[in-house]
Design a protein around this motif. Structure first.
Motif, PDB file in Angstrom:
ATOM      1  N   ALA A 111      83.851  86.936 110.806  1.00  0.00           N
ATOM      2  CA  ALA A 111      83.808  86.286 109.368  1.00  0.00           C
ATOM      3  C   ALA A 111      82.595  86.379 108.566  1.00  0.00           C
ATOM      4  O   ALA A 111      82.701  86.836 107.484  1.00  0.00           O
ATOM      5  CB  ALA A 111      84.193  84.776 109.667  1.00  0.00           C
TER       6      ALA A 111
ATOM      7  N   ARG B  60      82.412  88.433 105.164  1.00  0.00           N
ATOM      8  CA  ARG B  60      81.821  87.874 103.931  1.00  0.00           C
ATOM      9  C   ARG B  60      80.709  88.746 103.352  1.00  0.00           C
ATOM     10  O   ARG B  60      80.461  89.010 102.199  1.00  0.00           O
ATOM     11  CB  ARG B  60      81.442  86.570 104.189  1.00  0.00           C
ATOM     12  CG  ARG B  60      82.329  85.371 104.092  1.00  0.00           C
ATOM     13  CD  ARG B  60      81.911  84.135 103.911  1.00  0.00           C
ATOM     14  NE  ARG B  60      80.830  83.718 105.405  1.00  0.00           N
ATOM     15  CZ  ARG B  60      81.469  83.254 106.308  1.00  0.00           C
ATOM     16  NH1 ARG B  60      82.885  82.944 106.503  1.00  0.00           N
ATOM     17  NH2 ARG B  60      80.826  83.045 107.634  1.00  0.00           N
TER      18      ARG B  60
ATOM     19  N   ARG C 139      84.468  85.408 116.521  1.00  0.00           N
ATOM     20  CA  ARG C 139      85.242  85.028 115.268  1.00  0.00           C
ATOM     21  C   ARG C 139      84.378  84.816 114.278  1.00  0.00           C
ATOM     22  O   ARG C 139      84.394  85.134 113.116  1.00  0.00           O
ATOM     23  CB  ARG C 139      86.190  84.046 115.486  1.00  0.00           C
ATOM     24  CG  ARG C 139      87.352  84.253 116.098  1.00  0.00           C
ATOM     25  CD  ARG C 139      88.163  83.331 116.631  1.00  0.00           C
ATOM     26  NE  ARG C 139      89.437  83.512 116.931  1.00  0.00           N
ATOM     27  CZ  ARG C 139      90.419  82.791 117.646  1.00  0.00           C
ATOM     28  NH1 ARG C 139      90.234  81.537 117.215  1.00  0.00           N
ATOM     29  NH2 ARG C 139      91.699  83.280 118.023  1.00  0.00           N
ATOM     30  N   GLU C 140      82.999  83.900 114.556  1.00  0.00           N
ATOM     31  CA  GLU C 140      82.069  83.682 113.495  1.00  0.00           C
ATOM     32  C   GLU C 140      81.507  84.852 112.932  1.00  0.00           C
ATOM     33  O   GLU C 140      81.373  85.156 111.898  1.00  0.00           O
ATOM     34  CB  GLU C 140      81.105  82.666 114.137  1.00  0.00           C
ATOM     35  CG  GLU C 140      81.813  81.239 114.204  1.00  0.00           C
ATOM     36  CD  GLU C 140      80.728  80.250 114.963  1.00  0.00           C
ATOM     37  OE1 GLU C 140      79.831  80.609 115.376  1.00  0.00           O
ATOM     38  OE2 GLU C 140      81.142  79.104 115.216  1.00  0.00           O
TER      39      GLU C 140
END
Length: 85
Positions: free
Chosen positions: A77, A81, A73-74
């Protein structure tokens, strides 16, 4: 083990996990429960063992899977970005 017996004799309810490594190989995780029994003037300690090896292994696997999910998930993300710029 003696430390747990001492705590039991001091009045505490004693339960703990214990890793066994039998001479035949392998490993076993046991949940150990100690109980004090009074039979007239005689005092006895009842020891109960429950094999929780599979439960402990499942808990470790779940922890690894949750960590991998967080890391994924990181990364997603971070990638999201980066592409917005």
């Amino acid at each position: 083990f003696e430390r747990h017996v001492d705590r039991l004799l001091a009045g505490d309810l004693e339960s703990f996990t214990w890793d066994f490594h039998p001479p035949t190989g392998g490993a076993l995780v046991a949940e150990v429960a100690l109980r004090r029994l009074q039979d007239g003037p005689r005092e006895t300690i009842l020891v109960s063992l429950r094999d929780v090896t599979a439960r402990e292994q499942a808990a470790r696997e779940l922890e690894r899977a949750e960590r991998a999910l967080r890391e994924s998930r990181e990364k997603l993300a971070d990638a999201g970005r980066g592409s917005a710029l």
